[in-house]
Design a protein around this motif. Sequence first.
Motif, mmCIF file in Angstrom:
data_model
loop_
_atom_site.group_PDB
_atom_site.id
_atom_site.type_symbol
_atom_site.label_atom_id
_atom_site.label_comp_id
_atom_site.label_asym_id
_atom_site.label_seq_id
_atom_site.Cartn_x
_atom_site.Cartn_y
_atom_site.Cartn_z
ATOM 1 N N LYS A 42 14.789 19.947 7.101
ATOM 2 C CA LYS A 42 15.207 18.902 6.158
ATOM 3 C C LYS A 42 16.145 17.903 6.822
ATOM 4 N N SER A 43 17.184 18.438 7.481
ATOM 5 C CA SER A 43 18.156 17.533 8.105
ATOM 6 C C SER A 43 17.488 16.701 9.177
ATOM 7 N N THR A 44 16.607 17.334 9.938
ATOM 8 C CA THR A 44 15.922 16.606 11.005
ATOM 9 C C THR A 44 15.147 15.433 10.420
ATOM 10 N N PHE A 157 21.913 11.649 1.787
ATOM 11 C CA PHE A 157 22.919 12.699 1.634
ATOM 12 C C PHE A 157 22.414 13.946 2.341
ATOM 13 N N ASP A 158 23.221 14.531 3.207
ATOM 14 C CA ASP A 158 22.824 15.784 3.846
ATOM 15 C C ASP A 158 23.746 16.904 3.359
ATOM 16 N N GLU A 159 23.271 17.672 2.427
ATOM 17 C CA GLU A 159 24.029 18.778 1.844
ATOM 18 C C GLU A 159 25.480 18.389 1.567
ATOM 19 N N PRO A 160 25.701 17.349 0.777
ATOM 20 C CA PRO A 160 27.066 16.842 0.625
ATOM 21 C C PRO A 160 27.975 17.777 -0.167
HETATM 22 MG MG LIG Z 1 20.589 20.942 7.500
#
Ligand SMILES: [Mg+2]
Lengths: 352, 317
Positions: A42-44, A157-160
């Motif tokens: 996901k982050s990638t 937003f990355d796991e904020p």
């Molecule tokens: Mg991640």
Amino acid sequence: MASVDFVDVRKSFGAHAVIKGVNVHIDDGEFVILVGPSGCGKSTLLRMLAGLEHISGGEIRIGERAVNDVPPKDRDIAMVFQNYALYPHMSVADNMAFSLTLKGASKSEIETKVKPAAEILGLSHLLDRYPRQLSGGQRQRVAMGRAIVRDPQVFLFDEPLSNLDAKLRVSMRTEIKNLHQRLTTTTVYVTHDQIEAMTMADKIVVMQDGRIEQIGAPLELYDRPNNLFVAGFIGSPAMNMLHGRLDPADPQRFVTGDGIALPLAPGHRGTPGTDLVYGARPEAIHLGGAIPMEVIVIEPTGFESQVLGRIGASNVTCVFRERLSVKPGERIDVSIDPAAVHLFDAGTGVRL
Amino acid sequence: MSVSAAPPPRASRASRGSFFERLSQSRNGLGLLFMLPAAVFLLCFLTYPLGLGAWLGFTDTMIGRPGIFVGLENYEYLFRDRVFWLSVFNTLFYTAIASILKFALGLWLAIILNENLPFKTFFRAVILLPWVVPTVLSALAFWWIYDSQFSIISWVLMQLGFIDAPINFLGDPWNARFSVIAANVWRGIPFVAISLLAGLQTIPASLHEAAALDGATSWQRFRRITLPLLTPIIAVVMTFSVLFTFTDFQLIYVLTKGGPVNATHLMATLSFQRGIPGGALGEGAAIAVAMVPFLLAAILFSFFGLQRRKWQQGGND
Ligand SMILES: [Mg+2]
Ligand SMILES: Nc1ncnc2c1ncn2[C@@H]1O[C@H](COP(=O)(O)OP(=O)(O)O)[C@@H](O)[C@H]1O
């Protein structure tokens, strides 16, 4: 504001393929959540959209523009990082104004943009503080303020919320959703928490191992999961899954491996003789009926009671509105609403 | 009287027992006790030689002849000594130029090493070589590099046709000054580079990423993120670097012995020259003591430079 398109996007780190062909269309103004277990990419994917990771294959478009070769600073995207990434040597006001300062904006211009953003987020009294002097929730807000001031094409937003305590997480969830309704900026939000995804998203993208498992509105995924993975991932407590086959004597019934008969709705798509998975959400199981269940644990929450029981040899979780007076070890009889049953092929995991 | 005389031997035993008991309970007492070895060590090997040096500076001691107190005579003499003032100039020049070069090149190297280049660990190890080679050994190598006839630099430049005759590296005053500075810079870069690299690695990558998304060019990221966050470490590293350079001795001693015509004499080498081979211990000590104000200034400068910046402070107010 702009739409976003991922077209057969791929990413490998060396020989290690992390994103294996992703296609998503995100409408202008939509709030899309990428959800999946840790390490699924996901982050990638988000970082590729931001321009922080090189795109190994396929194309990413923001609006009509392919951005594969556009550096991050020219993508007009704002991102809220998991660790907030606030500049420690700048005050809250300077953090929020950083992008404007870089552009050489005048003091009054900066003020007219920072002030309202700080007001929206309740940061007005903290503008002179440094990040170290803020609580986790306040830092989170500053990170969002920095994004709002930018007025970008897309918010990322990355796991904020993952560094916040449970209570704050719930209230920030509402706040972010509220903010999106107010600003209507296209938003891509990454989380591993399916509850966050269910409660906030217009559209959820469920990912596993670099691939998309299903895309849809929250309740669509809940009511019609495409496969076993989505069925198990979305919903809490998770869907019960019982292995078995159609009853050779009566194909309108399902028989578990240990011989318990379970009801099916007429017109179900199961094929006799293949291994199947019978999926029933906890709230599809009701008190009273013909299926014997041994009670193992009862967890009353007031409004409802969550019961862990055993049907045959399989553990089953049910949620009852009724207040129960049974004790662990006792048997109760339950029924399953056949209309709410999901059938999956045990071999491929695909919904039938 | 009978009361005060009453508890004879038992009391003394009890009080001795309670002394150790009280000691073992006392924060300050125990603290002093535990610091004692270190304090003795520092007194013997730091304070005593320092004090002795300072005292010698006020005497006319010669090697083999105990001196008498002469007050500020040594300093008055030095004040009128052209060679001493030349060595002060040399030391300041040497320290300033070498420190600036070490800082600039070291920072540049640290930034390169902080990028994702192939064989990163190999380069990081190689970079330390000039630092781990004993000074005298590297000084000897430079001695050959700067040789008036066999210098490899002269040879290469002659082969390329830039010059006709070998460069007289260590024979000409200004050539010699810049030659020893180059050798010092070569030796000192690893310390600066590796320390700053460690500092760079404490800056989270996400800050650079956030800045890039905020629209910063790579120069703006360096100027507005890297540099401010690195200042505390730069202050420490450069203080040490300045102190090392200011007190440098070995390199000069092997390469030029202070020549030609005192052009590369630093205060440290002049102090040794006057004190040991020259025999004038008192005068040598006075030169060494004269370095102290400069060193103190450097330390004070870094003390104020090092004071915690507002943004480094925690707390809620
Ligand atoms: Mg991640
Ligand atoms: N810079 C990198 N180098 C090598 N592998 C990476 C790198 N970044 C991420 N990965 C790998 O890619 C996969 C997906 O990572 P990530 O996108 O961070 O997952 P998620 O955000 O869904 O938890 C993981 O297996 C991770 O180990």
